[in-house]
Each structure stands twice: as C-alpha cells, then as structure tokens.
Design a protein around this motif. Sequence first.
Motif, short mmCIF file in Angstrom:
data_model
loop_
_atom_site.label_atom_id
_atom_site.label_comp_id
_atom_site.label_asym_id
_atom_site.label_seq_id
_atom_site.Cartn_x
_atom_site.Cartn_y
_atom_site.Cartn_z
N ARG A 16 61.63 38.67 10.24
CA ARG A 16 60.80 38.59 11.43
C ARG A 16 60.01 37.29 11.40
O ARG A 16 59.40 36.95 10.37
CB ARG A 16 59.84 39.78 11.50
CG ARG A 16 60.54 41.11 11.64
CD ARG A 16 59.55 42.28 11.70
NE ARG A 16 60.23 43.55 11.77
CZ ARG A 16 60.64 44.13 12.89
NH1 ARG A 16 60.41 43.53 14.05
NH2 ARG A 16 61.28 45.29 12.86
N ALA A 41 62.23 39.70 19.44
CA ALA A 41 61.80 40.88 18.67
C ALA A 41 61.43 42.05 19.58
O ALA A 41 61.48 43.21 19.15
CB ALA A 41 60.62 40.51 17.78
N ASP A 168 58.05 35.86 19.43
CA ASP A 168 58.29 36.72 18.26
C ASP A 168 59.79 37.01 18.22
O ASP A 168 60.38 37.44 19.22
CB ASP A 168 57.52 38.03 18.39
CG ASP A 168 56.01 37.85 18.22
OD1 ASP A 168 55.57 36.74 17.89
OD2 ASP A 168 55.29 38.84 18.44
N ILE A 170 63.55 37.84 15.65
CA ILE A 170 64.26 38.20 14.43
C ILE A 170 65.32 37.12 14.21
O ILE A 170 66.15 36.89 15.10
CB ILE A 170 64.96 39.57 14.55
CG1 ILE A 170 64.01 40.66 15.07
CG2 ILE A 170 65.61 39.95 13.23
CD1 ILE A 170 62.87 40.98 14.16
#
Length: 197
Positions: A16, A41, A168, A170
Amino acid sequence: MGELIEIPARGGKAVRVKKGQALKMINTHGHQVVDTWAFNAEDLTEFMSMEHLRAMLGTIFPKQGDSLYTNQRRPILVMEEDTSPGIHDTLMASCDVHRYRLLGCTEYHENCTDNLAASMKELGLVAPETPAPLNMWMNIPVADGGATSWEAPVSKAGDHVLLRAQMDCIVAMSACPQDIIPVNAGNPVEAHFEVLD
C-alpha cells in the motif's frame, strides 16, 4: 528512508502506498524485469493502464517526469526518477501458464500473472483482472515496420525508478520468472523496493 523489501526471484510483492508517498524500485542485479501494476486503493477496478498511458503520453516509453495514467485517464503515479537508460515496456502482457505452455513447458512454471494474484492475496485483496503491466527494465525493441523482439535489459545493477503516488494505491510487483527468452538475461533474480515519505 523506508525499509528495503525483497521482491523474491520468480515471485511477487504488493504494498500500500499513500498519496504523496513514493515507491523506490531497485534493479538490484541490473538484468531483472519487474512487472508492475498499480490499483486505486479505494476502487480496484481503477488501475494503471498501458493503453491509456500510451494515449496520454503519446509514446510507448514513459520517462522521468511523466505521469502514469489509469483506465479512467487519471494520474496514479509519477515517475519522478529513473537512473536507468529509460528502456521499459508498455506493450507486452504479463507471462502466464499459457505463455509457458506455448514455449514448450510441460509442467507448471512460475509466472507474473499468478504472482500478481498471490501478492494481492497477501494484502487480503483480489485484483478484478490482470491488467497489462508496466514492465520495468524490459527491453522490447520496435523496428521500422512495427516488428518487436525480446532482448536483455540495458539497465545496470542498482538502477532505480522512483514512483510518487498521486492517490492512495496498491502497487504490485513481480520479479519476472522468464528464463526461456532473454528478457532477464536468462537468469531471473530478486529485486528490491522501499516506500518513502
């Protein structure tokens, strides 16, 4: 500085990365391709997309300073630094069991598609699909007329890229297991990364 984390040879890792943080990916030995994906994310159906990236940048080679775009044409990462010669691939799909079967493998061969699924599972996530990856350091020359070839990377040991998150996200990475054609110089090895504030 962040913690240096290994992407194991022939394996994958996902992490993350918060908006504003950066991921520093290191080609530890210089000849390892790292298939790279990035997902929003908050909504995994939005992800870094090579076809959208090529359209937005007008090139098949993203370079230092370029934004990397999602399938909603929004920047998800910015390539802030690239100490390599800048040869990365946006054309080729990640390897999978079907690719290795076509290359003559009769038994299971580790592959980037499965590495994506396994690395996301470690975070308790399931990717909605396997997008075409940004193949860091993969050398796919394109000749006049459009013919492509598979060549060894031109990067050197310790080369890195620094990717700054614009949301945000991944980020999933696979140290490509390809050992039949020369994209990893025939010798898949580990790579490393760290997340920086």
